[in-house]
Design a protein around this motif. Structure first.
Motif, PDB file in Angstrom:
ATOM      1  N   PHE A 246       0.834  -1.208   0.000  1.00  0.00           N
ATOM      2  CA  PHE A 246       0.000   0.000   0.000  1.00  0.00           C
ATOM      3  C   PHE A 246       0.866   1.254   0.000  1.00  0.00           C
ATOM      4  O   PHE A 246       0.632   2.208  -0.747  1.00  0.00           O
ATOM      5  CB  PHE A 246      -0.916  -0.017   1.221  1.00  0.00           C
ATOM      6  N   VAL A 249       2.538   1.778  -3.389  1.00  0.00           N
ATOM      7  CA  VAL A 249       1.571   2.296  -4.351  1.00  0.00           C
ATOM      8  C   VAL A 249       1.374   3.796  -4.150  1.00  0.00           C
ATOM      9  O   VAL A 249       1.372   4.584  -5.104  1.00  0.00           O
ATOM     10  CB  VAL A 249       0.233   1.546  -4.234  1.00  0.00           C
ATOM     11  N   THR A 250       1.228   4.195  -2.883  1.00  0.00           N
ATOM     12  CA  THR A 250       1.056   5.620  -2.571  1.00  0.00           C
ATOM     13  C   THR A 250       2.293   6.423  -2.951  1.00  0.00           C
ATOM     14  O   THR A 250       2.191   7.515  -3.529  1.00  0.00           O
ATOM     15  CB  THR A 250       0.765   5.795  -1.069  1.00  0.00           C
ATOM     16  N   ARG A 253       2.521   6.690  -6.771  1.00  0.00           N
ATOM     17  CA  ARG A 253       1.468   7.568  -7.280  1.00  0.00           C
ATOM     18  C   ARG A 253       1.841   9.029  -7.052  1.00  0.00           C
ATOM     19  O   ARG A 253       1.684   9.866  -7.946  1.00  0.00           O
ATOM     20  CB  ARG A 253       0.146   7.256  -6.596  1.00  0.00           C
ATOM     21  N   ARG A 261       3.629   2.082  -9.988  1.00  0.00           N
ATOM     22  CA  ARG A 261       2.377   2.124  -9.222  1.00  0.00           C
ATOM     23  C   ARG A 261       1.443   1.004  -9.666  1.00  0.00           C
ATOM     24  O   ARG A 261       0.879   0.274  -8.842  1.00  0.00           O
ATOM     25  CB  ARG A 261       1.684   3.472  -9.406  1.00  0.00           C
ATOM     26  N   GLN A 265       0.174  -2.017  -7.423  1.00  0.00           N
ATOM     27  CA  GLN A 265      -1.271  -1.996  -7.218  1.00  0.00           C
ATOM     28  C   GLN A 265      -1.868  -3.361  -7.564  1.00  0.00           C
ATOM     29  O   GLN A 265      -2.734  -3.872  -6.841  1.00  0.00           O
ATOM     30  CB  GLN A 265      -1.913  -0.920  -8.088  1.00  0.00           C
ATOM     31  N   ASN A 266      -1.382  -3.945  -8.638  1.00  0.00           N
ATOM     32  CA  ASN A 266      -1.870  -5.264  -9.033  1.00  0.00           C
ATOM     33  C   ASN A 266      -1.544  -6.303  -7.964  1.00  0.00           C
ATOM     34  O   ASN A 266      -2.377  -7.153  -7.607  1.00  0.00           O
ATOM     35  CB  ASN A 266      -1.242  -5.663 -10.367  1.00  0.00           C
ATOM     36  N   GLU A 269      -3.887  -5.748  -4.902  1.00  0.00           N
ATOM     37  CA  GLU A 269      -5.251  -6.216  -5.122  1.00  0.00           C
ATOM     38  C   GLU A 269      -5.327  -7.739  -5.027  1.00  0.00           C
ATOM     39  O   GLU A 269      -6.307  -8.285  -4.506  1.00  0.00           O
ATOM     40  CB  GLU A 269      -5.756  -5.728  -6.475  1.00  0.00           C
TER      41      GLU A 269
END
Length: 356
Positions: A246, A249-250, A253, A261, A265-266, A269
């Motif tokens: 997480f 990803v942040t 981004r 990212r 992110q993948n 998830e």
């Protein structure tokens, strides 16, 4: 009262505004000082617990009473009270981590065979200043003959998939330093938090959440590359570590790095889809929003991933009743009741829990 251990705090995002400035913290204690029993406490323990002798179970019962009764220590719960044994004795307050430190130290003084235990998938969260904290849980287990007794101030409040795992004193101390680092960071003392974080990693270099939290501290200090490095170190130890994923990803981004990212992110998830407690949290959020059909879908997905937690079925029953589907609600409640009875029987077979 909702009581969660303040252990293994997992920060999932970084505060964007400084917290109010708090008084300067006390100097960092050494690992030996954290669990040291002060002379006055040792003398009181001798009078009220050890002196009467008797078999191990009687000493354990007296110890539990000593911890909580006003005639003994009269300990009270405080979420942010990550303290040494001496501080807990002086202030008469503790969170679950501090209760465990205190229980382990005093049980050994009383000649009992004791160790700490950790549950690393507790469903407990707090959001504060744009930081999401996820909590793990610790308690103490005392072994007397063939029986194992759990001393746990939050036993009835803990929602977790796996039973606790025994941990060493070194790991328990690492959790103490990790907690203090998080508390100091929340109080806007990142410089004071740094040595606590360093001690966490020294004591438990393979503790993935420690590396992820070190990354959060790096980011608060403006060291973005250091944060990235520590998040990646956490993922090298645990490729499914949701906090590190997480935060990466942040980070990517915010930097406009769309390729990295999307890659992380993948991965995030995929982890979330396989996490029954993430689905449980989504279901509870659906309930809060009044989306009971969505809650049913998420509760059912959580049950498919892990079907032994009665609280999944209780949530499913609530959602079904809101939809007017009473037959399905009663069926879900039947499963919840059966699982609760099975869990109680299994706990009795392992050894009676002891708590206040």
């Amino acid at each position: 009262m909702l009581i969660w251990a303040y252990t293994a705090i997992l920060a999932w995002s970084v505060a964007t505004a400084p917290a109010p400035v708090m008084p300067p913290p006390e100097p960092m204690p050494s690992p030996e000082q954290v669990m040291a029993v002060p002379p006055a406490l040792r003398a009181q323990l001798q009078r009220q617990v050890i002196g009467d002798g008797g078999p191990g179970r009687q000493r354990l019962q007296r110890l539990v009473a000593f911890l909580f009764d006003p005639s003994g220590l009269g300990m009270t719960y405080a979420t942010d009270a990550t303290l040494t044994v001496e501080q807990a004795y002086r202030l008469r307050k503790a969170n679950c981590l501090t209760f465990t430190l205190l229980t382990v130290a005093l049980a050994r003084e009383a000649g009992l065979d004791v160790h700490a235990q950790e549950i690393d998938d507790v469903v407990a969260w707090r959001v504060e200043d744009d930081v999401v904290y996820r909590f793990n849980h610790v308690n103490a287990q005392v072994v007397i003959g063939r029986m194992r007794y759990t001393v746990d101030v939050a036993r009835d409040e803990v929602l977790a998939r796996h039973p606790p795992e025994p941990i060493s004193d070194r790991r328990l101390l690492a959790l103490y330093y990790n907690n203090r680092a998080a508390e100091l960071l929340a109080d806007n003392h990142p410089a004071a938090a740094a040595p606590y974080m360093a001690m966490t990693l020294q004591l438990a270099p393979r503790y993935a959440s420690g590396w992820a939290n070190a990354g959060v501290l790096n980011l608060r200090q403006g060291d973005r590359r250091g944060a990235e490095r520590h998040y990646l170190e956490a993922l090298a130890l645990d490729p499914t570590h949701a906090g590190a994923l997480f935060n990466l990803v942040t980070l990517y981004r915010n930097e406009g790095d769309e390729a990295d990212r999307a890659r992380f992110q993948n991965r995030l998830e995929k982890v979330q889809k396989k996490d029954p407690y993430f689905q449980f949290l989504l279901a509870m959020d659906d309930e809060k929003q009044g989306d009971y059909a969505g809650a049913v879908q998420h509760y059912r997905r959580a049950i498919r991933l892990y079907h032994d937690d009665p609280r999944f079925y209780l949530g499913l029953a609530r959602a079904y009743r809101q939809l007017g589907e009473e037959h399905h609600a009663r069926r879900a409640l039947h499963y919840a009741d059966a699982l609760s009875r099975d869990a109680e029987a299994a706990e009795q077979a392992r050894g009676a829990p002891l708590r206040n």
